[in-house]
Enzyme design. Structure first.
Site, PDB file in Angstrom:
ATOM      1  N   ASP A  51       0.835  -1.208   0.000  1.00 49.85           N
ATOM      2  CA  ASP A  51       0.000   0.000   0.000  1.00 49.85           C
ATOM      3  C   ASP A  51       0.868   1.255   0.000  1.00 49.85           C
ATOM      4  O   ASP A  51       2.075   1.184   0.245  1.00 49.85           O
ATOM      5  CB  ASP A  51      -0.870   0.018   1.263  1.00 49.85           C
ATOM      6  CG  ASP A  51      -1.988  -1.007   1.177  1.00 49.85           C
ATOM      7  OD1 ASP A  51      -2.243  -1.506   0.080  1.00 49.85           O
ATOM      8  OD2 ASP A  51      -2.591  -1.283   2.230  1.00 49.85           O
ATOM      9  N   LYS A  73      -3.717   3.905  -3.064  1.00 52.47           N
ATOM     10  CA  LYS A  73      -4.193   5.132  -3.707  1.00 52.47           C
ATOM     11  C   LYS A  73      -3.048   6.119  -3.716  1.00 52.47           C
ATOM     12  O   LYS A  73      -2.372   6.287  -2.713  1.00 52.47           O
ATOM     13  CB  LYS A  73      -5.349   5.730  -2.909  1.00 52.47           C
ATOM     14  CG  LYS A  73      -6.565   4.861  -2.844  1.00 52.47           C
ATOM     15  CD  LYS A  73      -7.682   5.647  -2.181  1.00 52.47           C
ATOM     16  CE  LYS A  73      -9.000   4.894  -2.246  1.00 52.47           C
ATOM     17  NZ  LYS A  73      -9.056   3.740  -1.356  1.00 52.47           N
ATOM     18  N   MET A 184      -7.623   8.223  10.303  1.00 47.14           N
ATOM     19  CA  MET A 184      -8.285   8.748   9.095  1.00 47.14           C
ATOM     20  C   MET A 184      -9.272   9.871   9.445  1.00 47.14           C
ATOM     21  O   MET A 184     -10.419   9.880   9.012  1.00 47.14           O
ATOM     22  CB  MET A 184      -9.043   7.604   8.381  1.00 47.14           C
ATOM     23  CG  MET A 184      -8.127   6.526   7.869  1.00 47.14           C
ATOM     24  SD  MET A 184      -9.017   5.126   7.165  1.00 47.14           S
ATOM     25  CE  MET A 184      -9.475   4.238   8.639  1.00 47.14           C
TER      26      MET A 184
HETATM   27  C1  LIG Z   1      -6.232   2.959   6.095  1.00 52.13           C
HETATM   28  S1  LIG Z   1      -5.681   3.349   7.715  1.00 52.13           S
HETATM   29  C2  LIG Z   1      -4.495   2.079   7.940  1.00 52.13           C
HETATM   30  C3  LIG Z   1      -4.177   1.806   9.388  1.00 52.13           C
HETATM   31  C4  LIG Z   1      -3.118   0.743   9.552  1.00 52.13           C
HETATM   32  N1  LIG Z   1      -3.600  -0.535   9.137  1.00 52.13           N
HETATM   33  C5  LIG Z   1      -2.596   0.678  10.992  1.00 52.13           C
HETATM   34  O1  LIG Z   1      -2.800  -0.328  11.665  1.00 52.13           O
HETATM   35  O2  LIG Z   1      -1.948   1.638  11.402  1.00 52.13           O
HETATM   36  C6  LIG Z   1      -4.682   4.770   7.390  1.00 52.13           C
HETATM   37  C7  LIG Z   1      -4.610   5.688   8.599  1.00 52.13           C
HETATM   38  O3  LIG Z   1      -3.675   5.195   9.540  1.00 52.13           O
HETATM   39  C8  LIG Z   1      -3.057   6.271  10.193  1.00 52.13           C
HETATM   40  N2  LIG Z   1      -1.612   6.202   9.938  1.00 52.13           N
HETATM   41  C9  LIG Z   1      -0.955   5.312   9.199  1.00 52.13           C
HETATM   42  N3  LIG Z   1       0.367   5.510   9.255  1.00 52.13           N
HETATM   43  C10 LIG Z   1       0.561   6.562  10.066  1.00 52.13           C
HETATM   44  C11 LIG Z   1       1.696   7.254  10.555  1.00 52.13           C
HETATM   45  N4  LIG Z   1       2.941   6.894  10.210  1.00 52.13           N
HETATM   46  N5  LIG Z   1       1.505   8.294  11.394  1.00 52.13           N
HETATM   47  C12 LIG Z   1       0.271   8.678  11.773  1.00 52.13           C
HETATM   48  N6  LIG Z   1      -0.842   8.051  11.337  1.00 52.13           N
HETATM   49  C13 LIG Z   1      -0.710   7.011  10.511  1.00 52.13           C
HETATM   50  C14 LIG Z   1      -3.675   7.550   9.635  1.00 52.13           C
HETATM   51  O4  LIG Z   1      -4.770   7.904  10.460  1.00 52.13           O
HETATM   52  C15 LIG Z   1      -4.125   7.080   8.276  1.00 52.13           C
HETATM   53  O5  LIG Z   1      -5.164   7.897   7.770  1.00 52.13           O
END
Ligand SMILES: C[S@@+](CC[C@H](N)C(=O)[O-])C[C@H]1O[C@@H](n2cnc3c(N)ncnc32)[C@H](O)[C@@H]1O
Length: 270
Positions: A51, A73, A184
């Protein structure tokens, strides 16, 4: 047997067999937060299907034999549907590839990993799921905010912020009296903060945003529920970001050895 498979057998790493899929979490960014099993998958995979939020430094750990397929995306370009991605995993496995499906954070936390696993199971493809450090926990740790503290909270609520436009009822979450960790959420932050306050959460409740946690672009903002959305806009906070709301945010100051504060405060570590 590939060179990397032979290495895995010698070193006792788990073996990623031909025709199998590993659905693995890549963590929030820093390769140091990768599990050893996900690393073993990177070393052995023929193909890494990843991803957008999987960090380039993690992908750089793949073996030389691996090729990459992007399944996220990016830049507003049309992206593969979830069904396309799941079917692609099945097709690669049926071709006899060693497939690593790598997702940001944990594959089963707001990552649609459950749907992919169900498709693999229905198609009879052998697979395993490797957990990852989810962004919500990584972000709290990056900001020195403890997820739980004895005597302060006995639960942590992880919630997706894109439920606002679907008339999600934030009332029970506001009234639970436990910290809320939002994923998100940046596009709906104001509506959700308003909904939480309308449901009784005090405007002065501490709130923090951690953007790009565990990456070189990590940024932190500490505010209150009432001010966090405006502060995020003023300071150009962008996704990916986690928003933490609750008393646990206050304890950040104590962990850092400074006086706890509810003032708006930004810190850019880049
Ligand atoms: C589709 S979700 C995926 C979550 C992922 N599976 C997890 O367990 O962290 C995507 C969201 O995860 C959060 N996210 C992912 N990576 C991040 C990071 N390095 N720092 C802050 N938020 C993060 C944000 O809120 C982002 O919009």
């Amino acid at each position: 047997m590939t060179v990397s498979n032979a290495l895995a057998r010698r070193t006792g790493m788990p073996i990623l067999e031909a025709g199998h899929v590993w659905l693995a979490g890549a963590g929030p960014g820093d390769p140091g937060l990768l599990t050893l099993d996900a690393f073993a998958g990177l070393q052995q995979a023929d193909v890494v299907v990843h991803d957008a939020l999987v960090d380039q430094r993690v992908l750089a750990l793949a073996g030389e034999q691996a090729w990459f397929e992007f399944a996220g995306k990016r830049g507003g370009k049309p992206s593969a549907t979830q069904a396309d991605i799941s079917q692609r995993l099945v097709a690669l496995a049926h071709e006899g590839r060693r497939v690593l499906r790598l997702k940001g954070g944990d594959p089963f936390v707001f990552g649609r990993g459950g749907e992919e696993a169900m498709t693999l199971a229905a198609a009879g493809v052998p697979f395993r799921v490797i957990p990852g450090v989810t962004a919500g926990l990584a972000a709290l740790t990056a900001a020195s905010i403890p997820a739980t503290l004895r005597g302060v909270n006995r639960a942590v609520i992880f919630a997706a912020g894109h439920g606002a436009e679907e008339n999600f009822d934030w009332g029970p979450i506001a009234r639970a009296g436990q910290p809320i960790v939002l994923y998100m959420v940046m596009h709906n932050l104001k509506q959700i903060a308003d909904a939480l306050m309308a449901a009784g959460l005090p405007p002065q409740t501490p709130a923090a945003i951690v953007a790009s946690a565990a990456t070189p672009r990590e940024r932190l903002l500490v505010a209150t529920l009432e001010t966090v959305a405006a502060q995020a806009r003023t300071n150009n906070f962008e996704p990916p970001a986690i928003v933490a709301i609750g008393e646990i945010v206050e304890f950040r100051g104590r962990l850092l050895g400074v006086t706890p504060s509810t003032r708006d405060d930004t810190k850019d570590k880049s």
